[in-house]
Design a protein around this motif. Structure first.
Motif, PDB file in Angstrom:
ATOM      1  N   MET A 155      19.318 -45.133 -13.190  1.00  0.00           N
ATOM      2  CA  MET A 155      18.438 -44.501 -14.424  1.00  0.00           C
ATOM      3  C   MET A 155      17.179 -43.175 -13.662  1.00  0.00           C
ATOM      4  O   MET A 155      17.597 -42.679 -12.347  1.00  0.00           O
ATOM      5  N   ARG A 156      17.219 -42.107 -14.455  1.00  0.00           N
ATOM      6  CA  ARG A 156      16.973 -41.265 -14.062  1.00  0.00           C
ATOM      7  C   ARG A 156      15.359 -40.779 -13.806  1.00  0.00           C
ATOM      8  O   ARG A 156      14.817 -41.927 -14.345  1.00  0.00           O
ATOM      9  N   ASP A 157      14.975 -39.332 -12.953  1.00  0.00           N
ATOM     10  CA  ASP A 157      14.045 -39.766 -12.143  1.00  0.00           C
ATOM     11  C   ASP A 157      13.263 -38.990 -13.703  1.00  0.00           C
ATOM     12  O   ASP A 157      13.275 -36.923 -13.368  1.00  0.00           O
ATOM     13  N   TYR A 158      12.104 -39.187 -14.125  1.00  0.00           N
ATOM     14  CA  TYR A 158      11.422 -38.403 -15.255  1.00  0.00           C
ATOM     15  C   TYR A 158      10.184 -38.116 -14.335  1.00  0.00           C
ATOM     16  O   TYR A 158       9.764 -37.819 -15.809  1.00  0.00           O
ATOM     17  N   SER A 159       9.895 -37.940 -13.232  1.00  0.00           N
ATOM     18  CA  SER A 159       8.442 -38.271 -12.877  1.00  0.00           C
ATOM     19  C   SER A 159       7.934 -36.413 -12.407  1.00  0.00           C
ATOM     20  O   SER A 159       6.899 -36.379 -13.172  1.00  0.00           O
ATOM     21  N   ARG A 160       8.384 -35.523 -13.200  1.00  0.00           N
ATOM     22  CA  ARG A 160       7.838 -33.728 -13.424  1.00  0.00           C
ATOM     23  C   ARG A 160       7.963 -33.683 -15.159  1.00  0.00           C
ATOM     24  O   ARG A 160       8.663 -33.950 -15.730  1.00  0.00           O
ATOM     25  N   ASN A 161       6.462 -33.194 -15.160  1.00  0.00           N
ATOM     26  CA  ASN A 161       6.324 -33.101 -16.605  1.00  0.00           C
ATOM     27  C   ASN A 161       5.859 -31.429 -16.578  1.00  0.00           C
ATOM     28  O   ASN A 161       6.224 -30.605 -15.973  1.00  0.00           O
ATOM     29  N   LEU A 162       6.379 -30.326 -17.979  1.00  0.00           N
ATOM     30  CA  LEU A 162       5.563 -29.706 -18.087  1.00  0.00           C
ATOM     31  C   LEU A 162       5.175 -29.298 -19.094  1.00  0.00           C
ATOM     32  O   LEU A 162       5.340 -29.938 -20.257  1.00  0.00           O
ATOM     33  N   SER A 163       4.310 -27.897 -19.046  1.00  0.00           N
ATOM     34  CA  SER A 163       2.867 -27.511 -19.555  1.00  0.00           C
ATOM     35  C   SER A 163       3.556 -26.464 -20.322  1.00  0.00           C
ATOM     36  O   SER A 163       3.522 -25.211 -19.395  1.00  0.00           O
ATOM     37  N   VAL A 164       3.208 -26.756 -21.299  1.00  0.00           N
ATOM     38  CA  VAL A 164       3.973 -25.222 -21.874  1.00  0.00           C
ATOM     39  C   VAL A 164       2.977 -24.234 -22.950  1.00  0.00           C
ATOM     40  O   VAL A 164       2.419 -25.015 -23.705  1.00  0.00           O
ATOM     41  N   ARG A 165       2.522 -23.137 -23.104  1.00  0.00           N
ATOM     42  CA  ARG A 165       1.429 -22.825 -23.860  1.00  0.00           C
ATOM     43  C   ARG A 165       2.032 -22.345 -24.860  1.00  0.00           C
ATOM     44  O   ARG A 165       3.057 -20.690 -24.473  1.00  0.00           O
ATOM     45  N   MET A 166       1.780 -21.755 -25.644  1.00  0.00           N
ATOM     46  CA  MET A 166       2.320 -20.543 -26.978  1.00  0.00           C
ATOM     47  C   MET A 166       1.450 -20.217 -28.425  1.00  0.00           C
ATOM     48  O   MET A 166       0.353 -21.492 -28.444  1.00  0.00           O
ATOM     49  N   THR A 167       1.439 -19.686 -28.768  1.00  0.00           N
ATOM     50  CA  THR A 167       1.115 -19.774 -30.133  1.00  0.00           C
ATOM     51  C   THR A 167       1.464 -20.107 -31.313  1.00  0.00           C
ATOM     52  O   THR A 167       2.566 -21.042 -31.192  1.00  0.00           O
ATOM     53  N   GLU A 168       0.607 -20.300 -32.409  1.00  0.00           N
ATOM     54  CA  GLU A 168       1.021 -21.122 -33.356  1.00  0.00           C
ATOM     55  C   GLU A 168       2.484 -20.715 -33.837  1.00  0.00           C
ATOM     56  O   GLU A 168       3.787 -21.891 -34.231  1.00  0.00           O
ATOM     57  N   GLU A 169       3.084 -19.631 -33.534  1.00  0.00           N
ATOM     58  CA  GLU A 169       3.903 -19.067 -34.247  1.00  0.00           C
ATOM     59  C   GLU A 169       5.434 -19.685 -33.859  1.00  0.00           C
ATOM     60  O   GLU A 169       6.212 -19.946 -34.122  1.00  0.00           O
ATOM     61  N   GLU A 170       4.600 -19.328 -32.229  1.00  0.00           N
ATOM     62  CA  GLU A 170       6.159 -19.810 -31.460  1.00  0.00           C
ATOM     63  C   GLU A 170       6.281 -21.765 -31.479  1.00  0.00           C
ATOM     64  O   GLU A 170       7.193 -21.946 -31.534  1.00  0.00           O
ATOM     65  N   TYR A 171       5.146 -22.409 -31.840  1.00  0.00           N
ATOM     66  CA  TYR A 171       5.313 -23.430 -31.718  1.00  0.00           C
ATOM     67  C   TYR A 171       5.966 -23.761 -33.451  1.00  0.00           C
ATOM     68  O   TYR A 171       6.844 -24.756 -32.535  1.00  0.00           O
ATOM     69  N   GLN A 172       6.012 -23.019 -33.932  1.00  0.00           N
ATOM     70  CA  GLN A 172       6.167 -23.948 -35.527  1.00  0.00           C
ATOM     71  C   GLN A 172       7.777 -22.847 -35.150  1.00  0.00           C
ATOM     72  O   GLN A 172       8.812 -23.895 -36.138  1.00  0.00           O
ATOM     73  N   ARG A 173       8.367 -22.381 -34.504  1.00  0.00           N
ATOM     74  CA  ARG A 173       9.496 -21.695 -34.867  1.00  0.00           C
ATOM     75  C   ARG A 173      10.644 -22.747 -33.829  1.00  0.00           C
ATOM     76  O   ARG A 173      11.763 -23.746 -33.574  1.00  0.00           O
ATOM     77  N   LEU A 174       9.759 -23.410 -32.616  1.00  0.00           N
ATOM     78  CA  LEU A 174       9.894 -24.693 -31.786  1.00  0.00           C
ATOM     79  C   LEU A 174      10.332 -25.845 -32.086  1.00  0.00           C
ATOM     80  O   LEU A 174      11.584 -26.127 -32.586  1.00  0.00           O
ATOM     81  N   GLN A 175       9.644 -25.803 -33.070  1.00  0.00           N
ATOM     82  CA  GLN A 175       9.835 -27.670 -33.855  1.00  0.00           C
ATOM     83  C   GLN A 175      11.130 -26.844 -35.063  1.00  0.00           C
ATOM     84  O   GLN A 175      11.711 -28.197 -35.225  1.00  0.00           O
ATOM     85  N   ARG A 176      11.215 -26.301 -35.777  1.00  0.00           N
ATOM     86  CA  ARG A 176      12.318 -25.714 -36.861  1.00  0.00           C
ATOM     87  C   ARG A 176      13.169 -25.871 -36.277  1.00  0.00           C
ATOM     88  O   ARG A 176      14.149 -26.458 -36.266  1.00  0.00           O
ATOM     89  N   TYR A 177      13.154 -25.352 -34.817  1.00  0.00           N
ATOM     90  CA  TYR A 177      15.031 -25.143 -33.764  1.00  0.00           C
ATOM     91  C   TYR A 177      15.003 -27.440 -33.081  1.00  0.00           C
ATOM     92  O   TYR A 177      16.333 -27.369 -33.413  1.00  0.00           O
ATOM     93  N   ILE A 178      14.222 -27.465 -33.284  1.00  0.00           N
ATOM     94  CA  ILE A 178      13.952 -29.320 -32.087  1.00  0.00           C
ATOM     95  C   ILE A 178      14.976 -29.572 -34.235  1.00  0.00           C
ATOM     96  O   ILE A 178      15.635 -30.876 -33.726  1.00  0.00           O
ATOM     97  N   ARG A 179      13.982 -29.580 -35.030  1.00  0.00           N
ATOM     98  CA  ARG A 179      14.755 -30.319 -36.419  1.00  0.00           C
ATOM     99  C   ARG A 179      16.395 -30.146 -36.785  1.00  0.00           C
ATOM    100  O   ARG A 179      16.925 -30.912 -36.592  1.00  0.00           O
ATOM    101  N   MET A 180      16.665 -28.382 -36.401  1.00  0.00           N
ATOM    102  CA  MET A 180      18.078 -28.402 -36.665  1.00  0.00           C
ATOM    103  C   MET A 180      18.912 -28.518 -35.350  1.00  0.00           C
ATOM    104  O   MET A 180      20.262 -29.315 -35.623  1.00  0.00           O
TER     105      MET A 180
END
Length: 118
Positions: free
Chosen positions: A15-40
């Motif tokens: 099993m991989r150790d997924y004990s680390r978390n990451l919090s990222v702050r971004m604008t709504e535009e950046e978030y929408q662009r990220l979501q588009r990349y993830i969908r693609m």
């Protein structure tokens, strides 16, 4: 995944150790662009960031683009075949018609290879 053929079942990877978390702050535009990349890429956000950090190459999947590509090539192929079958075209320059047919077939082959890449 490797298989244990003696018992007919898969051998589990550690099993991989997924004990680390990451919090990222971004604008709504950046978030929408990220979501588009993830969908693609058809990945979830965790897999997307892990691959991004590892420096992997991403390949997008767009069904609209794929359909448009095939539709356009199909029209070119159809038009070239109509031209090549016309009697006057064969009488004027049979060699040029042969080259046209070869190039259209090559175009179809390259588009197929491009669209079938994973």
């Amino acid at each position: 995944m490797p298989r244990d053929y003696r018992k007919g079942r898969k051998v589990r990877q550690p099993m991989r150790d997924y004990s680390r978390n990451l919090s990222v702050r971004m604008t709504e535009e950046e978030y929408q662009r990220l979501q588009r990349y993830i969908r693609m890429t058809r990945l979830n956000s965790t897999a997307y960031f892990c691959r991004l950090i590892q420096g992997n190459v991403f390949k997008g999947h767009s069904s609209k683009l794929n359909h448009a590509l095939h539709a356009s090539v199909n029209m070119i192929y159809s038009n070239a075949n109509q031209i090549s079958r016309h009697q006057q075209a064969k009488n004027m320059d049979a060699e040029a018609v042969g080259k046209l047919i070869f190039l259209v077939d090559k175009l179809c082959e390259e588009v197929y290879l491009l669209s079938s890449q994973k």
